[in-house]
Design a protein around this motif. Sequence first.
Motif, short mmCIF file in Angstrom:
data_model
loop_
_atom_site.label_atom_id
_atom_site.label_comp_id
_atom_site.label_asym_id
_atom_site.label_seq_id
_atom_site.Cartn_x
_atom_site.Cartn_y
_atom_site.Cartn_z
N GLY A 1 0.80 -1.21 0.00
CA GLY A 1 0.00 0.00 0.00
C GLY A 1 0.84 1.26 0.00
N LEU A 2 2.01 1.21 0.63
CA LEU A 2 2.89 2.37 0.69
C LEU A 2 3.87 2.41 -0.48
CD1 LEU A 2 3.78 2.40 4.51
CD2 LEU A 2 2.20 3.91 3.31
N GLU A 3 4.51 1.29 -0.77
CA GLU A 3 5.58 1.28 -1.76
C GLU A 3 5.08 1.42 -3.19
OE1 GLU A 3 8.04 -2.11 -1.16
OE2 GLU A 3 8.98 -1.29 0.66
N ASN A 4 3.85 1.01 -3.48
CA ASN A 4 3.32 1.14 -4.84
C ASN A 4 3.05 2.58 -5.21
OD1 ASN A 4 3.43 -1.59 -5.16
ND2 ASN A 4 1.25 -1.96 -4.89
N ILE A 5 2.84 3.45 -4.23
CA ILE A 5 2.57 4.86 -4.50
C ILE A 5 3.85 5.68 -4.58
CG2 ILE A 5 1.42 6.93 -3.62
CD1 ILE A 5 -0.50 4.87 -4.67
N ASP A 6 4.73 5.48 -3.61
CA ASP A 6 5.98 6.24 -3.57
C ASP A 6 7.15 5.30 -3.89
OD1 ASP A 6 8.11 7.87 -3.13
OD2 ASP A 6 7.63 8.36 -1.05
N PRO A 7 7.76 5.45 -5.08
CA PRO A 7 8.85 4.56 -5.46
C PRO A 7 10.11 4.74 -4.61
CG PRO A 7 8.64 6.35 -7.04
CD PRO A 7 7.46 6.45 -6.11
N HIS A 8 10.14 5.78 -3.76
CA HIS A 8 11.32 6.06 -2.94
C HIS A 8 11.09 5.76 -1.47
CE1 HIS A 8 12.65 7.99 -6.59
NE2 HIS A 8 11.62 8.80 -6.55
N TYR A 9 9.98 5.09 -1.18
CA TYR A 9 9.67 4.69 0.20
C TYR A 9 9.85 3.18 0.30
CZ TYR A 9 7.34 4.96 4.75
OH TYR A 9 7.06 4.91 6.10
N ARG A 10 10.65 2.73 1.27
CA ARG A 10 10.99 1.31 1.33
C ARG A 10 10.90 0.78 2.76
NH1 ARG A 10 13.60 -2.14 -2.17
NH2 ARG A 10 14.92 -3.75 -1.29
N ILE A 11 10.06 -0.23 2.96
CA ILE A 11 9.98 -0.92 4.24
C ILE A 11 11.06 -2.00 4.26
CG2 ILE A 11 8.55 -2.30 5.79
CD1 ILE A 11 7.44 0.46 5.46
N VAL A 12 12.01 -1.88 5.16
CA VAL A 12 13.14 -2.83 5.17
C VAL A 12 13.04 -3.84 6.31
CG1 VAL A 12 14.69 -1.21 4.04
CG2 VAL A 12 14.54 -1.22 6.53
N GLY A 13 12.11 -3.61 7.25
CA GLY A 13 11.96 -4.55 8.34
C GLY A 13 10.58 -4.43 8.98
N TYR A 14 10.14 -5.51 9.61
CA TYR A 14 8.87 -5.44 10.32
C TYR A 14 8.97 -6.24 11.61
CZ TYR A 14 6.88 -10.16 9.83
OH TYR A 14 6.61 -11.49 9.96
N LEU A 15 8.17 -5.78 12.57
CA LEU A 15 8.11 -6.46 13.86
C LEU A 15 6.67 -6.86 14.11
CD1 LEU A 15 9.94 -5.36 17.08
CD2 LEU A 15 7.57 -6.10 17.19
N ASN A 16 6.47 -8.14 14.35
CA ASN A 16 5.12 -8.65 14.57
C ASN A 16 4.62 -8.23 15.94
OD1 ASN A 16 2.74 -10.07 14.52
ND2 ASN A 16 3.69 -12.07 14.87
N SER A 17 3.50 -7.51 15.98
CA SER A 17 2.95 -7.03 17.24
C SER A 17 1.95 -8.01 17.85
CB SER A 17 2.27 -5.67 17.03
OG SER A 17 1.25 -5.78 16.04
N ASP A 18 1.70 -9.11 17.16
CA ASP A 18 0.78 -10.13 17.68
C ASP A 18 1.62 -11.24 18.32
OD1 ASP A 18 -1.18 -11.88 18.30
OD2 ASP A 18 -1.87 -12.25 16.24
N PHE A 19 1.68 -11.24 19.64
CA PHE A 19 2.53 -12.20 20.35
C PHE A 19 1.76 -13.43 20.83
CE2 PHE A 19 4.21 -7.92 21.08
CZ PHE A 19 5.44 -8.05 20.46
N SER A 20 0.52 -13.58 20.32
CA SER A 20 -0.31 -14.69 20.78
C SER A 20 0.12 -16.01 20.15
CB SER A 20 -1.78 -14.41 20.45
OG SER A 20 -1.96 -14.25 19.04
N GLU A 21 0.87 -15.94 19.04
CA GLU A 21 1.32 -17.17 18.40
C GLU A 21 2.69 -16.96 17.79
OE1 GLU A 21 -0.55 -17.13 14.03
OE2 GLU A 21 -2.11 -17.15 15.58
N LYS A 22 3.40 -18.06 17.58
CA LYS A 22 4.75 -17.98 17.04
C LYS A 22 4.72 -17.51 15.59
CE LYS A 22 9.03 -20.60 16.60
NZ LYS A 22 9.70 -21.90 16.79
N ASP A 23 5.58 -16.58 15.25
CA ASP A 23 5.59 -15.99 13.91
C ASP A 23 6.66 -16.66 13.05
OD1 ASP A 23 5.37 -14.47 11.70
OD2 ASP A 23 6.08 -12.61 12.58
N THR A 24 6.23 -17.36 12.02
CA THR A 24 7.17 -17.98 11.08
C THR A 24 7.02 -17.39 9.69
OG1 THR A 24 5.54 -19.72 10.60
CG2 THR A 24 7.17 -20.16 12.35
N PHE A 25 6.33 -16.24 9.61
CA PHE A 25 6.02 -15.62 8.33
C PHE A 25 7.15 -14.70 7.90
CE2 PHE A 25 4.25 -12.02 5.95
CZ PHE A 25 3.69 -12.68 4.88
N PHE A 26 7.54 -14.81 6.60
CA PHE A 26 8.55 -13.91 6.05
C PHE A 26 8.01 -13.32 4.76
CE2 PHE A 26 10.87 -16.87 8.70
CZ PHE A 26 11.77 -16.05 9.36
#
Length: 464
Positions: A158-183
């Motif tokens: 949603g962000l990167e498709n609009i601005d070609p110079h905006y880049r998400i380089v990392g994310y932190l999962n805020s849902d700690f109810s289950e183990k996160d294996t998603f990449f």
Amino acid sequence: MLSKKKIHFEISERKILLRIFDLLFVLLSLYLVDSFLKFDYISLSNNNFYWIVVLGIYINILGTVFEMYNLQVASNQFQVIRSIVLTTSTTALFYLLTPFFTPLLPINRLQILYFFISIFAGLLFWRIFYQSFLASHRFEKKAILICDREQVKELITGLENIDPHYRIVGYLNSDFSEKDTFFYDYVKKLEIEELERFVRENSISEIVIASQKTDGMTVPLYNQLLHLLESGFTIREYTQVYELITQRIPIQHFDKDFYRYFPFSRSNQNKLYLLIVRTLELVFSIVGLSIGLLLLPLILIGNALGNRGKLFYKQTRVGKNGIPFEIFKFRTMVKNAEHEGAVFATTNDVRITPFGKLLRKARIDEVPQFINIIKGEMGFIGPRPERPVFVEELAEMMPFYETRHVMKPGLTGWAQVNYAYGETMEDSLIKLQYDLYYIKHRSVFLDINIIIKTFSTVLFYRGQ
């Protein structure tokens, strides 16, 4: 201690740079041509300063019409050259044909050629530099996203498709109810204990929080964010970032308290603004109907040969405060096009006649709607009026859809100049986001922007 952050430019800053340096490079080009060739058309001096001002106005307005300040176009070599050619041609033509504001016509045709080459070369060299240097990865904006795992892909695209110079380089999962294996692709998954170190080591510009779960803000995460904030790093909420970059309202990320976060523009109640708008609407409508009358003989012939039905047709649409009204249009579809019920028009819709497609592409089919504007049922700018059956369907599926009806529908609007014709519910959702953005930020400057972009839509034949 403050970490050294990478230099980047916001969208608004890039557009300002493009506009300023477009003019500066054109003036430099004119100066060089004047220095090395016998160029007598325009002299750059304090006495003729207003000539420079007029030239700058023409370049900026016509450049906007031909999308030179669209960042996606500015970053594409082929598209920007096309825009430069169109902007240079129209700027030179307008400048030469308005001697009341500009120098008298040159004494020979060679001066006209020099003038054209000067503008073209100035714009071209600056845009080559922009693409090679400022539009490169050297000045991209790096960010980290804190969100729930299932939101990652949607929020990043949603962000990167609009601005070609905006880049998400990392994310932190805020849902700690289950183990996160998603990449997700190139985006690094972070743990709380490594957040601060990653931000400092990777020249991160801002941390964007998009979690809708309050229990996701644990004490360790809160402390890390507090340390980063105290160190000068920017922390922002996702809806603010999304609205700034995309220029539409992300209603899918609001809850039932939407209206607490959605203040209507004061222009919606400003009587002076509304009086000026109404006056201009009447003027534009008279001019538009006059042009329509001039085209009417050709439209009559085309309709008789291509459509073989009544020239005009009426259709019920929903207006301000949910009050229905009859909209007027030139016929573009075959007779009995909806004998099986109302459906959205689609790309290559078989119901649209060849002549009707021509009218739609050029937006000529909407000329009769100037009558609706004169009657006060529509405005020149606003959300496009929809049919009652679609309003009911869309209102059931989309929260806040009927918020569009707080103002009069328009002949053109922020959604129309920024997004293609809506064929699906998903398209309608995106157009709703643009409509709500206009209602929230309605102003003289946004209106002018829409009018200029409407010219681009017509000139580039983008109707449906």
